[in-house]
Design a protein around this motif. Structure first.
Motif, PDB file in Angstrom:
ATOM      1  N   ILE A 107       0.840  -1.216   0.000  1.00  0.00           N
ATOM      2  CA  ILE A 107       0.000   0.000   0.000  1.00  0.00           C
ATOM      3  C   ILE A 107       0.870   1.258   0.000  1.00  0.00           C
ATOM      4  N   PRO A 108       1.931   1.330   0.858  1.00  0.00           N
ATOM      5  CA  PRO A 108       2.757   2.554   0.824  1.00  0.00           C
ATOM      6  C   PRO A 108       3.369   2.796  -0.553  1.00  0.00           C
ATOM      7  N   ALA A 109       3.793   1.713  -1.251  1.00  0.00           N
ATOM      8  CA  ALA A 109       4.388   1.891  -2.580  1.00  0.00           C
ATOM      9  C   ALA A 109       3.334   2.404  -3.569  1.00  0.00           C
ATOM     10  N   CYS A 110       2.136   1.853  -3.510  1.00  0.00           N
ATOM     11  CA  CYS A 110       1.052   2.324  -4.410  1.00  0.00           C
ATOM     12  C   CYS A 110       0.726   3.790  -4.108  1.00  0.00           C
ATOM     13  N   GLN A 111       0.676   4.128  -2.818  1.00  0.00           N
ATOM     14  CA  GLN A 111       0.383   5.523  -2.443  1.00  0.00           C
ATOM     15  C   GLN A 111       1.415   6.462  -3.068  1.00  0.00           C
ATOM     16  N   ARG A 112       2.719   6.056  -2.965  1.00  0.00           N
ATOM     17  CA  ARG A 112       3.799   6.911  -3.491  1.00  0.00           C
ATOM     18  C   ARG A 112       3.656   7.080  -5.005  1.00  0.00           C
ATOM     19  N   ILE A 113       3.379   5.975  -5.712  1.00  0.00           N
ATOM     20  CA  ILE A 113       3.275   6.029  -7.182  1.00  0.00           C
ATOM     21  C   ILE A 113       2.112   6.925  -7.607  1.00  0.00           C
TER      22      ILE A 113
END
Ligand SMILES: C[S@@+](CC[C@H](N)C(=O)[O-])C[C@H]1O[C@@H](n2cnc3c(N)ncnc32)[C@H](O)[C@@H]1O
Length: 380
Positions: A107-113
């Motif tokens: 989830i944190p990676a998707c949020q960043r993207i």
């Protein structure tokens, strides 16, 4: 006026009730799937949905839906959204979401993207290398379900179940949206006697009173979309005026009781804030020592659940006491929400129907007893 596709998340089990409400409000293309109701409309629909929805948690605009089983596809799909039309300069745009049965699980990676793609689009359209985010927020939500990304803009902000009147919750209060759904399922109309004998902070009785008075649940509160640059500010006052014009006095007799005087004090204060204190009679009473045999009307309640074994014994004693207090169910509509699979045997009556409802993450049954048919007695 531009037409949007809206998505209104709701508790599992409440979808058809929420869809029925949106159809009654005249919204178009209403359809539901697990935990979500979709519909279409313009700015006026956005304002009316936020102000009038009793059963949904928030109102989102679906901005895009595309396959995304890797970060490049997610980035490209988000970058194609015309963010410059939705976000005014200076607005903050935090990102939240979840992933189910998808290759992108972080989830944190998707949020960043997603944040990076929206920011790049805004910077290129505004010919700037820096975005100020000190203004009001427009929250971006995403879901990844089976490698399909849905990108939403949250028009609500603080969730819809926070009506604004329950500042005093007490122990284990039920969500206002779930209480409203139970009242809807009970077919309570404003000309009946209504009782919650285990009222806690008064949520169920207050939702019954608001429904009887036809008061829109969100009439007094603010929504994030009141700051959105693309929403005509006039739609909010028009929707509130329309909702106020629909209010009516109700002859309903609504009673809320609890064994704990502190609960009754809290419930009274909540009812005052909701503007329905004049419609509800509050009293301190132990239901197991009450005689409700002459009660005729609708009883909707949410007993304590009891997660430990010792608690479970008192929960079963309470179900038995409630059954004894009511005696015959003739002329009574009874609706009890509990995760206890043994409720019927302790209550002493087999339900005419059961319906799954989620109280937060807890799977519960709503045990439904109708007045017309005498239900079969069962013995614990
Ligand atoms: C799960 S809470 C109800 C929460 C409520 N629906 C709300 O939203 O705040 C159960 C309530 O039952 C009350 N209670 C427990 N035993 C009782 C009894 N014998 N008679 C009346 N009330 C009782 C408790 O004081 C508690 O407030």
């Amino acid at each position: 006026m531009k037409t949007y596709e809206f998505c209104a998340p709701c508790l599992i089990g409440v979808e058809s009730i929420a869809a029925g409400e949106f159809r009654r409000l005249g919204f178009e293309n209403v359809r539901c799937e697990d935990g979500r109701v979709y519909f279409t409309g313009g700015d006026d629909t956005l304002a009316r949905a936020n102000i009038c929805s009793r059963y949904c948690e928030r109102i989102l605009i679906r901005l895009a839906s595309f396959p995304a089983d890797n970060f490049d596809l997610l980035f490209d799909g988000v970058r194609q959204i015309a963010w410059e039309d939705y976000l005014a300069p200076g607005m903050a745009f935090p990102v939240k979401g979840y992933s189910l049965r998808s290759k992108l699980t972080s989830i944190p990676a998707c949020q960043r993207i997603i944040k990076k793609a929206a920011a790049e689009r805004l910077m290129s359209k505004r010919h700037t290398a820096w975005l100020e985010e000190s203004g009001p927020a427009a929250r971006i939500q995403f879901s990844l379900i089976r490698d399909r990304a849905d990108i939403f803009l949250d028009t609500t902000g603080t969730p819809l179940f926070k009506r604004g009147w329950r500042t005093e919750g007490g122990v284990a209060p039920i969500r206002e949206t779930l209480a409203a759904a139970m009242v809807d399922l009970s077919r309570f109309r404003g000309d009946m006697h209504f009782l919650d004998p285990l009222c806690g902070s008064g949520t169920i009785a207050i939702e019954a009173a608001l429904k009887a008075r036809r008061r829109a649940p969100g009439i007094e509160r603010r929504f994030d979309a009141q700051c959105f640059p693309f929403v005509n500010p006039a739609v909010w006052s028009a929707a509130r005026e329309e909702a106020r014009a629909g209010e009516m006095p109700s002859p309903a007799v609504i009673e809320a009781r609890d064994i704990d005087p502190a609960c009754i004090r809290r419930a009274e204060a909540n009812a005052r804030r909701a503007g329905v204190a004049d419609m509800i009679r509050f009293s301190v009473a132990d239901v197991t020592k009450s005689d409700l045999s002459a009660f005729r009307g609708v009883l909707v309640t949410n007993p304590p659940y009891g997660e430990r074994l010792s608690d479970r014994e008192s929960v079963h004693a309470l179900a038995r006491g409630l059954g004894r207090a009511l005696g015959s169910l003739d002329g009574k509509s009874v609706y009890v929400i509990t995760p206890d699979p043994e409720f019927e045997s302790f209550f002493g009556h087999r339900a005419n129907r059961k319906r799954w409802l989620y109280n937060g993450m807890m799977k519960c049954s709503l045990y439904m007893y109708f007045p017309a048919k005498a239900s079969a007695h069962v013995h614990a």
